[in-house]
Write an enzyme that holds these catalytic residues in place. Sequence first.
Site, PDB file in Angstrom:
ATOM      1  N   GLY A 160      18.205  17.127  -4.137  1.00 61.77           N
ATOM      2  CA  GLY A 160      18.224  17.516  -2.724  1.00 61.77           C
ATOM      3  C   GLY A 160      16.809  17.607  -2.176  1.00 61.77           C
TER       4      GLY A 160
ATOM      5  N   ASP B 257      16.119  26.659  -3.648  1.00 62.39           N
ATOM      6  CA  ASP B 257      16.857  27.701  -4.382  1.00 62.39           C
ATOM      7  C   ASP B 257      15.952  28.573  -5.256  1.00 62.39           C
ATOM      8  OD1 ASP B 257      19.108  26.685  -3.246  1.00 62.39           O
ATOM      9  OD2 ASP B 257      19.904  25.763  -5.055  1.00 62.39           O
TER      10      ASP B 257
ATOM     11  N   ARG C  61      32.451  37.719  12.435  1.00 65.53           N
ATOM     12  CA  ARG C  61      32.108  36.319  12.717  1.00 65.53           C
ATOM     13  C   ARG C  61      31.315  35.737  11.537  1.00 65.53           C
ATOM     14  NH1 ARG C  61      35.201  37.022  16.271  1.00 65.53           N
ATOM     15  NH2 ARG C  61      34.986  36.556  18.495  1.00 65.53           N
TER      16      ARG C  61
ATOM     17  N   ARG D 123      23.169  27.889  -5.053  1.00 64.78           N
ATOM     18  CA  ARG D 123      24.329  27.399  -5.814  1.00 64.78           C
ATOM     19  C   ARG D 123      24.622  28.277  -7.033  1.00 64.78           C
ATOM     20  NH1 ARG D 123      26.694  22.500  -6.843  1.00 64.78           N
ATOM     21  NH2 ARG D 123      25.984  21.825  -4.806  1.00 64.78           N
TER      22      ARG D 123
ATOM     23  N   GLN E  92      18.428  25.058   6.406  1.00 65.45           N
ATOM     24  CA  GLN E  92      17.440  25.705   5.528  1.00 65.45           C
ATOM     25  C   GLN E  92      16.568  24.694   4.784  1.00 65.45           C
ATOM     26  OE1 GLN E  92      19.818  29.167   3.394  1.00 65.45           O
ATOM     27  NE2 GLN E  92      21.162  27.561   4.124  1.00 65.45           N
TER      28      GLN E  92
ATOM     29  N   GLU F  88      25.888  30.969  -1.130  1.00 67.58           N
ATOM     30  CA  GLU F  88      27.046  30.060  -1.190  1.00 67.58           C
ATOM     31  C   GLU F  88      27.756  30.086  -2.548  1.00 67.58           C
ATOM     32  OE1 GLU F  88      25.601  26.034  -0.733  1.00 67.58           O
ATOM     33  OE2 GLU F  88      24.142  26.312  -2.331  1.00 67.58           O
TER      34      GLU F  88
ATOM     35  N   GLU G 200      16.266  21.305 -11.008  1.00 64.94           N
ATOM     36  CA  GLU G 200      16.821  21.401 -12.362  1.00 64.94           C
ATOM     37  C   GLU G 200      17.339  20.051 -12.905  1.00 64.94           C
ATOM     38  OE1 GLU G 200      20.541  23.011 -11.581  1.00 64.94           O
ATOM     39  OE2 GLU G 200      21.237  22.789 -13.644  1.00 64.94           O
TER      40      GLU G 200
HETATM   41  O1  F6P Z   1      18.752  21.963  -3.332  1.00 68.32           O
HETATM   42  C1  F6P Z   1      19.748  22.793  -3.860  1.00 68.32           C
HETATM   43  C2  F6P Z   1      20.770  23.009  -2.824  1.00 68.32           C
HETATM   44  O2  F6P Z   1      20.095  23.396  -1.700  1.00 68.32           O
HETATM   45  C3  F6P Z   1      21.886  23.997  -3.155  1.00 68.32           C
HETATM   46  O3  F6P Z   1      21.630  25.314  -2.822  1.00 68.32           O
HETATM   47  C4  F6P Z   1      23.045  23.437  -2.397  1.00 68.32           C
HETATM   48  O4  F6P Z   1      24.265  23.826  -2.970  1.00 68.32           O
HETATM   49  C5  F6P Z   1      22.819  21.986  -2.531  1.00 68.32           C
HETATM   50  O5  F6P Z   1      21.438  21.793  -2.559  1.00 68.32           O
HETATM   51  C6  F6P Z   1      23.463  21.158  -1.446  1.00 68.32           C
HETATM   52  O6  F6P Z   1      23.132  19.823  -1.649  1.00 68.32           O
HETATM   53  P1  F6P Z   1      23.709  18.567  -0.890  1.00 68.32           P
HETATM   54  O7  F6P Z   1      22.554  17.992  -0.154  1.00 68.32           O
HETATM   55  O8  F6P Z   1      24.206  17.665  -1.949  1.00 68.32           O
HETATM   56  O9  F6P Z   1      24.767  19.036   0.053  1.00 68.32           O
END
Ligand code: F6P
Length: 344
Positions: free
Chosen positions: A10, A127, A266, A171, A274, A222, A103
Amino acid sequence: MKLGILTGGGDCPGLNAVIRAAVRKAERGYGHSVVGFMDGWRGVIEDDTMVLDIETCRGLLPRGGTILGTTRLQPFGVENGVERCRATLETHGIDALLVIGGEGTLSVAQGLYELGFPVIGIPKTIDNDIDCTEMTFGFQTAVEIATDAIDRLHTTAESHDRVMVVEVMGRHVGHIATWAGIAGGATTILIPEEPFDIEEISADVRARHANGRFASTIVVAEGALPREGTLEVAEPEVDQFGHKRLGGIANAVAAGIEARTKFETRVTILGHVQRGGTPNAFDRVLSSRYGVAAVEAAHDQDFGQMVALQANRIVRVPLTEAVAELKLVDPALWATAKDLFRGA
Ligand code: F6P
Protein backbone atom coordinates in the site's frame (compact mmCIF):
# COMPACT_ATOMS: atom_id res chain seq x y z
CA MET A 1 27.69 1.14 -8.26
CA LYS A 2 24.22 0.85 -9.77
CA LEU A 3 21.28 0.85 -7.39
CA GLY A 4 17.70 -0.27 -7.99
CA ILE A 5 14.75 1.02 -5.98
CA LEU A 6 11.13 -0.09 -5.69
CA THR A 7 8.02 0.75 -3.65
CA GLY A 8 5.72 -2.18 -2.76
CA GLY A 9 2.40 -2.78 -0.97
CA GLY A 10 0.00 0.00 0.00
CA ASP A 11 1.25 3.52 -0.68
CA CYS A 12 1.94 6.05 2.04
CA PRO A 13 3.00 9.69 2.41
CA GLY A 14 6.79 10.03 2.17
CA LEU A 15 7.57 7.39 -0.49
CA ASN A 16 8.65 10.03 -2.99
CA ALA A 17 10.71 11.79 -0.33
CA VAL A 18 12.66 8.54 0.26
CA ILE A 19 13.24 8.09 -3.48
CA ARG A 20 14.46 11.70 -3.84
CA ALA A 21 16.82 11.45 -0.86
CA ALA A 22 18.25 8.12 -2.03
CA VAL A 23 18.89 9.46 -5.52
CA ARG A 24 20.60 12.59 -4.17
CA LYS A 25 22.84 10.63 -1.81
CA ALA A 26 23.67 8.06 -4.50
CA GLU A 27 24.44 10.57 -7.23
CA ARG A 28 26.04 13.41 -5.26
CA GLY A 29 27.49 11.47 -2.35
CA TYR A 30 29.01 8.53 -4.19
CA GLY A 31 28.59 9.01 -7.94
CA HIS A 32 26.31 5.94 -8.09
CA SER A 33 23.38 5.72 -10.53
CA VAL A 34 19.82 4.66 -9.72
CA VAL A 35 17.14 2.75 -11.65
CA GLY A 36 13.51 2.77 -10.50
CA PHE A 37 11.43 -0.40 -10.86
CA MET A 38 7.77 0.24 -11.65
CA ASP A 39 4.87 -1.03 -9.51
CA GLY A 40 6.87 -2.77 -6.82
CA TRP A 41 8.10 -6.29 -7.57
CA ARG A 42 6.17 -6.26 -10.88
CA GLY A 43 8.81 -3.99 -12.37
CA VAL A 44 11.57 -6.40 -11.36
CA ILE A 45 9.70 -9.49 -12.53
CA GLU A 46 8.74 -7.91 -15.87
CA ASP A 47 11.77 -5.62 -16.33
CA ASP A 48 9.83 -2.36 -16.30
CA THR A 49 12.02 0.55 -15.22
CA MET A 50 12.39 4.32 -15.21
CA VAL A 51 15.49 6.48 -14.96
CA LEU A 52 15.91 8.17 -11.60
CA ASP A 53 18.30 11.09 -11.28
CA ILE A 54 18.34 14.40 -9.48
CA GLU A 55 16.50 16.07 -12.37
CA THR A 56 13.67 13.52 -12.61
CA CYS A 57 13.25 13.70 -8.82
CA ARG A 58 12.84 17.48 -8.61
CA GLY A 59 9.70 18.57 -6.72
CA LEU A 60 9.19 15.13 -5.18
CA LEU A 61 9.75 15.94 -1.51
CA PRO A 62 6.17 17.06 -0.68
CA ARG A 63 4.38 14.89 -3.24
CA GLY A 64 2.11 12.12 -1.92
CA GLY A 65 1.95 8.62 -3.43
CA THR A 66 4.87 7.13 -5.34
CA ILE A 67 6.11 8.08 -8.80
CA LEU A 68 7.19 4.45 -9.22
CA GLY A 69 3.70 3.07 -8.64
CA THR A 70 3.03 0.11 -6.37
CA THR A 71 1.29 -3.27 -6.41
CA ARG A 72 1.09 -6.28 -4.11
CA LEU A 73 2.40 -8.66 -6.80
CA GLN A 74 5.49 -10.54 -5.63
CA PRO A 75 7.99 -12.99 -7.16
CA PHE A 76 7.21 -15.95 -4.88
CA GLY A 77 3.61 -15.84 -6.15
CA VAL A 78 4.52 -15.84 -9.87
CA GLU A 79 5.84 -18.69 -12.01
CA ASN A 80 9.65 -18.39 -12.26
CA GLY A 81 9.30 -15.08 -10.40
CA VAL A 82 12.63 -15.35 -8.56
CA GLU A 83 14.56 -16.33 -11.71
CA ARG A 84 12.95 -13.49 -13.64
CA CYS A 85 13.95 -11.01 -10.92
CA ARG A 86 17.50 -12.32 -10.97
CA ALA A 87 17.64 -11.94 -14.75
CA THR A 88 16.35 -8.34 -14.61
CA LEU A 89 18.91 -7.33 -12.00
CA GLU A 90 21.65 -8.90 -14.12
CA THR A 91 20.45 -7.15 -17.28
CA HIS A 92 20.69 -3.76 -15.56
CA GLY A 93 23.84 -4.58 -13.61
CA ILE A 94 22.14 -3.79 -10.31
CA ASP A 95 24.55 -4.04 -7.36
CA ALA A 96 22.00 -3.28 -4.64
CA LEU A 97 18.21 -3.19 -4.50
CA LEU A 98 16.53 -0.73 -2.10
CA VAL A 99 13.13 -2.13 -1.15
CA ILE A 100 10.67 0.35 0.35
CA GLY A 101 7.77 -1.53 1.87
CA GLY A 102 5.74 -2.79 4.77
CA GLU A 103 5.56 -6.21 6.35
CA GLY A 104 4.69 -8.11 3.12
CA THR A 105 7.20 -6.40 0.83
CA LEU A 106 10.01 -6.60 3.39
CA SER A 107 9.33 -10.31 4.02
CA VAL A 108 9.75 -10.92 0.30
CA ALA A 109 13.00 -8.89 0.41
CA GLN A 110 14.23 -11.09 3.25
CA GLY A 111 13.31 -14.23 1.28
CA LEU A 112 15.24 -12.96 -1.73
CA TYR A 113 18.22 -11.98 0.45
CA GLU A 114 18.39 -15.60 1.64
CA LEU A 115 18.63 -16.56 -2.05
CA GLY A 116 21.57 -14.21 -2.57
CA PHE A 117 19.86 -10.97 -3.65
CA PRO A 118 21.64 -7.77 -2.49
CA VAL A 119 18.70 -6.07 -0.75
CA ILE A 120 18.35 -3.22 1.76
CA GLY A 121 14.94 -2.62 3.41
CA ILE A 122 13.25 0.71 4.20
CA PRO A 123 10.23 0.52 6.54
CA LYS A 124 7.07 2.10 5.16
CA THR A 125 3.47 2.01 6.36
CA ILE A 126 0.97 4.34 7.94
CA ASP A 127 0.17 1.44 10.31
CA ASN A 128 3.60 1.76 12.05
CA ASP A 129 3.62 -1.99 12.70
CA ILE A 130 7.16 -2.87 11.56
CA ASP A 131 9.27 -4.24 14.37
CA CYS A 132 12.77 -3.02 15.38
CA THR A 133 11.98 0.57 14.41
CA GLU A 134 10.24 3.14 16.58
CA MET A 135 8.60 4.73 13.58
CA THR A 136 7.77 3.98 9.97
CA PHE A 137 7.39 7.00 7.71
CA GLY A 138 3.79 7.93 6.83
CA PHE A 139 2.51 7.12 10.31
CA GLN A 140 2.78 10.64 11.74
CA THR A 141 0.98 12.10 8.72
CA ALA A 142 -1.85 9.58 9.11
CA VAL A 143 -2.13 10.40 12.83
CA GLU A 144 -2.36 14.10 11.99
CA ILE A 145 -5.14 13.50 9.43
CA ALA A 146 -7.07 11.29 11.86
CA THR A 147 -6.65 13.78 14.71
CA ASP A 148 -7.92 16.61 12.55
CA ALA A 149 -10.98 14.50 11.66
CA ILE A 150 -11.65 13.69 15.33
CA ASP A 151 -11.40 17.40 16.26
CA ARG A 152 -13.94 18.24 13.57
CA LEU A 153 -16.29 15.46 14.63
CA HIS A 154 -16.16 16.71 18.23
CA THR A 155 -17.79 20.01 17.41
CA THR A 156 -20.62 18.55 15.34
CA ALA A 157 -21.09 15.82 17.97
CA GLU A 158 -21.47 18.49 20.66
CA SER A 159 -23.97 20.50 18.61
CA HIS A 160 -26.23 17.48 18.17
CA ASP A 161 -25.32 15.64 21.36
CA ARG A 162 -24.45 12.56 19.32
CA VAL A 163 -22.10 9.63 19.62
CA MET A 164 -19.52 9.64 16.83
CA VAL A 165 -17.72 6.44 15.84
CA VAL A 166 -14.56 7.12 13.79
CA GLU A 167 -12.82 4.24 12.05
CA VAL A 168 -9.12 4.59 11.29
CA MET A 169 -6.72 2.21 9.51
CA GLY A 170 -4.81 -0.43 11.42
CA ARG A 171 -5.21 -3.94 10.09
CA HIS A 172 -3.39 -5.87 12.83
CA VAL A 173 -2.41 -3.13 15.26
CA GLY A 174 -3.86 0.02 16.80
CA HIS A 175 -1.02 2.56 16.57
CA ILE A 176 -3.02 5.14 14.58
CA ALA A 177 -6.11 4.65 16.76
CA THR A 178 -4.09 5.00 19.98
CA TRP A 179 -2.15 8.10 18.94
CA ALA A 180 -5.04 9.89 17.24
CA GLY A 181 -7.41 8.82 20.02
CA ILE A 182 -5.15 10.33 22.69
CA ALA A 183 -4.48 13.45 20.61
CA GLY A 184 -8.17 13.92 19.83
CA GLY A 185 -9.43 13.21 23.37
CA ALA A 186 -11.48 10.14 22.42
CA THR A 187 -14.06 8.73 24.83
CA THR A 188 -12.89 5.21 24.03
CA ILE A 189 -10.28 3.67 21.72
CA LEU A 190 -10.71 0.19 20.24
CA ILE A 191 -7.63 -1.63 18.90
CA PRO A 192 -6.95 -5.10 17.46
CA GLU A 193 -4.61 -5.92 20.35
CA GLU A 194 -7.47 -5.90 22.87
CA PRO A 195 -10.88 -7.35 21.96
CA PHE A 196 -13.64 -4.97 23.04
CA ASP A 197 -16.87 -5.45 24.93
CA ILE A 198 -19.78 -3.51 23.46
CA GLU A 199 -21.62 -3.59 26.81
CA GLU A 200 -18.67 -1.85 28.54
CA ILE A 201 -18.41 0.77 25.81
CA SER A 202 -22.14 1.45 25.97
CA ALA A 203 -21.95 1.76 29.76
CA ASP A 204 -19.12 4.35 29.38
CA VAL A 205 -21.19 6.32 26.88
CA ARG A 206 -24.26 6.15 29.13
CA ALA A 207 -22.19 7.36 32.11
CA ARG A 208 -20.98 10.38 30.10
CA HIS A 209 -24.53 11.29 29.20
CA ALA A 210 -25.92 10.76 32.71
CA ASN A 211 -25.52 14.43 33.62
CA GLY A 212 -27.19 15.82 30.51
CA ARG A 213 -25.66 16.70 27.15
CA PHE A 214 -22.26 15.16 26.67
CA ALA A 215 -21.26 13.96 23.21
CA SER A 216 -18.89 10.99 22.80
CA THR A 217 -16.25 10.08 20.22
CA ILE A 218 -15.25 6.44 19.85
CA VAL A 219 -12.09 5.78 17.81
CA VAL A 220 -11.92 2.28 16.35
CA ALA A 221 -9.09 0.66 14.38
CA GLU A 222 -10.39 -1.20 11.32
CA GLY A 223 -8.92 -4.47 12.65
CA ALA A 224 -10.52 -4.20 16.13
CA LEU A 225 -12.74 -7.14 17.05
CA PRO A 226 -15.33 -7.78 19.75
CA ARG A 227 -14.79 -10.33 22.48
CA GLU A 228 -16.03 -13.64 21.14
CA GLY A 229 -19.78 -13.99 21.12
CA THR A 230 -20.51 -10.40 22.22
CA LEU A 231 -21.27 -8.69 18.88
CA GLU A 232 -21.94 -9.98 15.41
CA VAL A 233 -19.61 -8.63 12.71
CA ALA A 234 -19.62 -9.39 8.98
CA GLU A 235 -16.79 -11.57 7.64
CA PRO A 236 -14.57 -9.36 5.40
CA GLU A 237 -13.88 -10.13 1.74
CA VAL A 238 -10.42 -11.45 0.83
CA ASP A 239 -8.47 -9.90 -2.08
CA GLN A 240 -6.42 -11.82 -4.68
CA PHE A 241 -3.34 -11.76 -2.42
CA GLY A 242 -5.21 -13.27 0.52
CA HIS A 243 -5.52 -9.95 2.42
CA LYS A 244 -8.80 -9.34 4.21
CA ARG A 245 -10.41 -6.18 2.86
CA LEU A 246 -11.19 -4.48 6.16
CA GLY A 247 -13.33 -1.43 6.80
CA GLY A 248 -16.73 -1.30 8.39
CA ILE A 249 -16.31 -2.50 12.00
CA ALA A 250 -17.41 1.04 12.97
CA ASN A 251 -20.89 0.29 11.61
CA ALA A 252 -21.30 -2.69 13.93
CA VAL A 253 -19.92 -0.70 16.89
CA ALA A 254 -22.27 2.23 16.20
CA ALA A 255 -25.31 0.00 15.80
CA GLY A 256 -24.39 -1.82 19.01
CA ILE A 257 -24.03 1.42 20.98
CA GLU A 258 -27.23 2.96 19.59
CA ALA A 259 -29.25 -0.18 20.32
CA ARG A 260 -28.02 -0.24 23.92
CA THR A 261 -27.99 3.48 24.79
CA LYS A 262 -30.66 4.90 22.44
CA PHE A 263 -28.28 7.83 21.80
CA GLU A 264 -28.14 9.01 18.22
CA THR A 265 -24.93 7.64 16.70
CA ARG A 266 -23.08 8.42 13.46
CA VAL A 267 -20.18 6.70 11.68
CA THR A 268 -17.17 8.15 9.83
CA ILE A 269 -14.78 5.77 8.08
CA LEU A 270 -11.61 7.68 7.20
CA GLY A 271 -10.17 5.01 4.90
CA HIS A 272 -7.61 5.96 2.27
CA VAL A 273 -7.78 9.67 3.09
CA GLN A 274 -5.20 8.71 5.74
CA ARG A 275 -2.80 7.44 3.07
CA GLY A 276 -3.12 10.17 0.48
CA GLY A 277 -1.60 13.60 0.09
CA THR A 278 1.53 15.34 1.22
CA PRO A 279 3.70 13.99 4.08
CA ASN A 280 3.96 16.24 7.13
CA ALA A 281 7.30 17.76 8.14
CA PHE A 282 8.20 14.88 10.48
CA ASP A 283 7.64 12.28 7.76
CA ARG A 284 9.55 14.32 5.16
CA VAL A 285 12.54 14.38 7.50
CA LEU A 286 12.27 10.70 8.48
CA SER A 287 11.84 9.62 4.84
CA SER A 288 14.88 11.68 3.83
CA ARG A 289 16.97 10.18 6.63
CA TYR A 290 15.91 6.65 5.64
CA GLY A 291 16.70 7.30 1.96
CA VAL A 292 20.21 8.55 2.73
CA ALA A 293 20.92 5.79 5.27
CA ALA A 294 19.75 3.06 2.87
CA VAL A 295 22.18 4.27 0.21
CA GLU A 296 24.98 4.31 2.80
CA ALA A 297 24.15 0.69 3.66
CA ALA A 298 24.13 -0.23 -0.04
CA HIS A 299 27.48 1.53 -0.54
CA ASP A 300 28.89 -0.50 2.38
CA GLN A 301 27.38 -3.64 0.78
CA ASP A 302 25.74 -4.32 4.13
CA PHE A 303 22.93 -6.35 2.56
CA GLY A 304 20.01 -8.01 4.34
CA GLN A 305 19.63 -4.98 6.60
CA MET A 306 16.72 -2.60 7.19
CA VAL A 307 17.25 1.03 8.16
CA ALA A 308 15.40 1.84 11.38
CA LEU A 309 14.77 4.62 13.89
CA GLN A 310 15.96 3.84 17.42
CA ALA A 311 16.38 6.48 20.14
CA ASN A 312 16.14 9.11 17.39
CA ARG A 313 19.12 7.68 15.51
CA ILE A 314 19.02 5.86 12.20
CA VAL A 315 20.51 2.40 12.63
CA ARG A 316 20.66 -0.84 10.65
CA VAL A 317 18.87 -3.96 11.84
CA PRO A 318 18.81 -7.41 10.20
CA LEU A 319 15.72 -7.76 7.99
CA THR A 320 15.16 -11.19 9.43
CA GLU A 321 14.57 -9.65 12.88
CA ALA A 322 12.45 -6.82 11.54
CA VAL A 323 9.98 -9.12 9.77
CA ALA A 324 9.80 -11.84 12.42
CA GLU A 325 6.90 -10.23 14.29
CA LEU A 326 4.63 -7.21 14.03
CA LYS A 327 5.18 -4.33 16.43
CA LEU A 328 2.13 -3.99 18.67
CA VAL A 329 1.06 -0.90 20.59
CA ASP A 330 3.41 -0.36 23.53
CA PRO A 331 1.57 -1.57 26.67
CA ALA A 332 2.76 1.53 28.61
CA LEU A 333 1.27 3.87 25.99
CA TRP A 334 -1.92 1.82 25.95
CA ALA A 335 -2.15 2.04 29.75
CA THR A 336 -1.78 5.83 29.49
CA ALA A 337 -4.52 5.96 26.85
CA LYS A 338 -6.82 3.96 29.12
CA ASP A 339 -6.09 6.26 32.04
CA LEU A 340 -7.37 9.09 29.88
CA PHE A 341 -10.47 7.56 28.35
CA ARG A 342 -11.83 4.76 30.47
CA GLY A 343 -15.29 5.76 31.71
CA ALA A 344 -14.52 9.48 31.73
O1 F6P B 1 -0.92 0.10 4.42
C1 F6P B 1 -1.61 -0.72 5.32
C2 F6P B 1 -3.05 -0.41 5.21
O2 F6P B 1 -3.15 0.94 5.32
C3 F6P B 1 -3.98 -1.11 6.21
O3 F6P B 1 -4.18 -0.44 7.40
C4 F6P B 1 -5.24 -1.26 5.42
O4 F6P B 1 -6.02 -2.32 5.90
C5 F6P B 1 -4.72 -1.52 4.07
O5 F6P B 1 -3.52 -0.81 3.95
C6 F6P B 1 -5.68 -1.17 2.96
O6 F6P B 1 -5.05 -1.42 1.74
P1 F6P B 1 -5.71 -1.37 0.30
O7 F6P B 1 -5.04 -0.25 -0.40
O8 F6P B 1 -5.40 -2.68 -0.31
O9 F6P B 1 -7.17 -1.11 0.46
